[in-house]
Design a protein around this motif. Structure first.
Motif, short mmCIF file in Angstrom:
data_model
loop_
_atom_site.label_atom_id
_atom_site.label_comp_id
_atom_site.label_asym_id
_atom_site.label_seq_id
_atom_site.Cartn_x
_atom_site.Cartn_y
_atom_site.Cartn_z
N SER A 31 -7.10 47.23 27.64
CA SER A 31 -8.33 46.50 28.40
C SER A 31 -7.95 45.36 29.29
N ILE A 32 -6.66 44.69 29.03
CA ILE A 32 -6.51 43.60 29.89
C ILE A 32 -5.69 44.19 31.05
N GLU A 33 -6.19 43.35 32.26
CA GLU A 33 -5.77 43.45 33.41
C GLU A 33 -4.48 42.64 33.66
N ILE A 34 -3.35 43.30 34.10
CA ILE A 34 -2.17 42.53 34.16
C ILE A 34 -1.94 42.40 35.73
N SER A 35 -1.77 41.04 35.96
CA SER A 35 -1.63 40.82 37.62
C SER A 35 -0.02 40.09 37.72
N ASP A 36 0.31 40.36 38.95
CA ASP A 36 1.54 39.84 39.27
C ASP A 36 2.05 38.48 38.74
N ALA A 37 0.89 37.52 38.85
CA ALA A 37 1.00 36.12 38.11
C ALA A 37 1.31 36.28 36.55
N SER A 38 0.69 37.03 35.95
CA SER A 38 0.78 37.39 34.77
C SER A 38 2.38 37.70 34.30
N ILE A 39 2.75 38.70 35.08
CA ILE A 39 4.13 39.19 34.97
C ILE A 39 4.91 37.74 35.02
N ASP A 40 4.97 37.08 36.23
CA ASP A 40 5.61 36.01 36.39
C ASP A 40 5.63 34.83 35.37
N MET A 41 4.38 34.64 34.83
CA MET A 41 4.28 33.86 33.87
C MET A 41 5.05 34.16 32.46
N ILE A 42 5.15 35.51 32.07
CA ILE A 42 5.63 35.94 30.94
C ILE A 42 7.38 36.12 31.09
N ALA A 43 7.75 36.50 32.51
CA ALA A 43 9.11 36.39 32.68
C ALA A 43 9.62 34.99 32.65
N ALA A 44 9.03 34.16 33.35
CA ALA A 44 9.43 32.74 33.66
C ALA A 44 8.51 31.70 33.22
N PRO A 45 8.19 31.30 31.90
CA PRO A 45 7.06 30.58 31.58
C PRO A 45 7.07 29.15 31.95
N ASP A 46 8.18 28.68 32.64
CA ASP A 46 8.33 27.19 33.06
C ASP A 46 9.30 27.14 34.58
N THR A 47 8.92 26.08 35.21
CA THR A 47 9.74 26.19 36.42
C THR A 47 10.29 24.57 36.43
N ILE A 48 11.43 24.63 36.73
CA ILE A 48 12.16 23.24 36.89
C ILE A 48 12.25 22.71 38.27
N THR A 49 11.76 21.52 38.42
CA THR A 49 11.65 20.72 39.86
C THR A 49 12.53 19.56 39.70
N GLN A 50 13.51 19.69 40.75
CA GLN A 50 14.36 18.57 40.69
C GLN A 50 14.10 17.55 41.82
N ILE A 51 14.03 16.35 41.27
CA ILE A 51 13.92 14.99 42.46
C ILE A 51 15.02 14.16 42.42
N LYS A 52 15.76 14.11 43.29
CA LYS A 52 16.71 13.29 43.47
C LYS A 52 16.57 11.94 44.06
N TYR A 53 16.71 10.76 43.03
CA TYR A 53 16.33 9.41 43.45
C TYR A 53 17.43 8.69 44.30
N SER A 54 18.55 9.54 44.15
CA SER A 54 19.75 8.96 45.02
C SER A 54 20.70 10.13 45.32
N ASP A 55 21.54 9.74 46.22
CA ASP A 55 22.48 10.83 46.66
C ASP A 55 23.95 10.20 46.45
N VAL A 56 24.81 10.80 45.62
CA VAL A 56 26.12 10.55 45.08
C VAL A 56 26.93 11.40 45.29
#
Length: 270
Positions: A31-56
């Motif tokens: 009875s649950i409707e599965i969307s692409d967002a739900s599939i992405d959430m299950i496949a990749a539950p977190d997202t890594i965001t990188q912020i560079k404070y300096s460039d060495v």
């Protein structure tokens, strides 16, 4: 046999209960409707965001602040080891005139060193976060080192030059240029805030790689300016005392140079 019969009866009842539960769960899942967002959430539950404070980009950029600071200090030290700082060009002048003449020489030499060192590093491929901060820090650092060593050489002559050399040795490990201060011995952590190169290295790091903030650059530049100003004032006071005691023009550096000449003549003769 009775226990085995009762166990088989319980097993059958449990299997039937499991079957009913799976059928109920299956109907709820269907009875649950599965969307692409739900599939992405299950496949990749977190997202890594990188912020560079300096460039060495490489180790050379990381070591450049230390190399620049060390080169400027050694250059200023060698200049004051060779240049006859106590020599009087024109007899009978006041201590202020004598001070202004040495001050002008120090400014010219320090400025030349600053532009020469920074220019060579740029030619070698160093990139900067702020070219303006890069040159400003080089000039301020050169002035602070030049007049600090100059006042030591003027006030104490050869012993003052020796103190400048000891200060160089302490700064090799205590300025935080090669390793973080957290990984350095306690003694060097105690003297770290009192070493001029500690502030020039931090200033160059912000100018070259960024990440420390403009306030860090301004604060470290202010400390170096303070060292330069205090050294210039102490230089005037030392020269005034030397003139009053008629010690101007007298330096152990002259004896050192005569000794070198004597050894050179002896070597040529033999």
């Amino acid at each position: 046999s009775n226990q085995l019969d009762n166990g088989l009866t319980d097993l059958a009842a449990g299997a039937g209960e499991l079957k009913d539960g799976l059928e109920e769960g299956g109907s709820k899942v269907n009875s649950i409707e599965i969307s692409d967002a739900s599939i992405d959430m299950i496949a990749a539950p977190d997202t890594i965001t990188q912020i560079k404070y300096s460039d060495v980009p490489n180790y050379g950029h990381a070591l450049a602040p230390y190399v620049l600071s060390l080169s400027l200090y050694v250059g200023c030290m060698i200049f004051n080891f060779i240049y006859p700082i106590r020599k009087v060009a024109i007899e009978g002048k006041s201590s202020v005139q004598w001070w202004l003449s040495k001050l002008s020489v120090g400014f010219v030499a320090a400025t030349a060193m600053a532009f020469l060192e920074t220019g060579i590093m740029l030619l070698l491929g160093i990139t900067t976060n702020s070219l303006g901060q890069y040159f400003i820090m080089a000039l301020v650092t050169a002035y602070a080192f030049m007049f600090l060593i100059m006042v030591l050489a003027m006030a104490f002559d050869n012993p003052g030059r020796f103190v400048a050399m000891i200060l160089l040795v302490l700064q090799l490990a205590g300025s935080g240029g090669t390793f973080p201060m957290q990984l350095t011995a306690k003694f060097f952590n105690v003297i770290h805030p009192f070493l001029p190169m500690s502030y020039s290295i931090k200033g160059f790091r912000q100018a070259i790689s960024g990440g420390l903030g403009t306030n860090t650059f301004i604060n470290n530049m202010g400390v170096l300016i303070g060292i330069a100003v205090v050294s210039i004032v102490l230089l005037l006071l030392a020269m005034d005392i030397i003139v009053k005691h008629h010690k101007d023009g007298i330096s152990q550096l002259d004896n050192n140079q005569k000794l070198f000449e004597t050894n050179y003549d002896y070597a040529e003769t033999n």
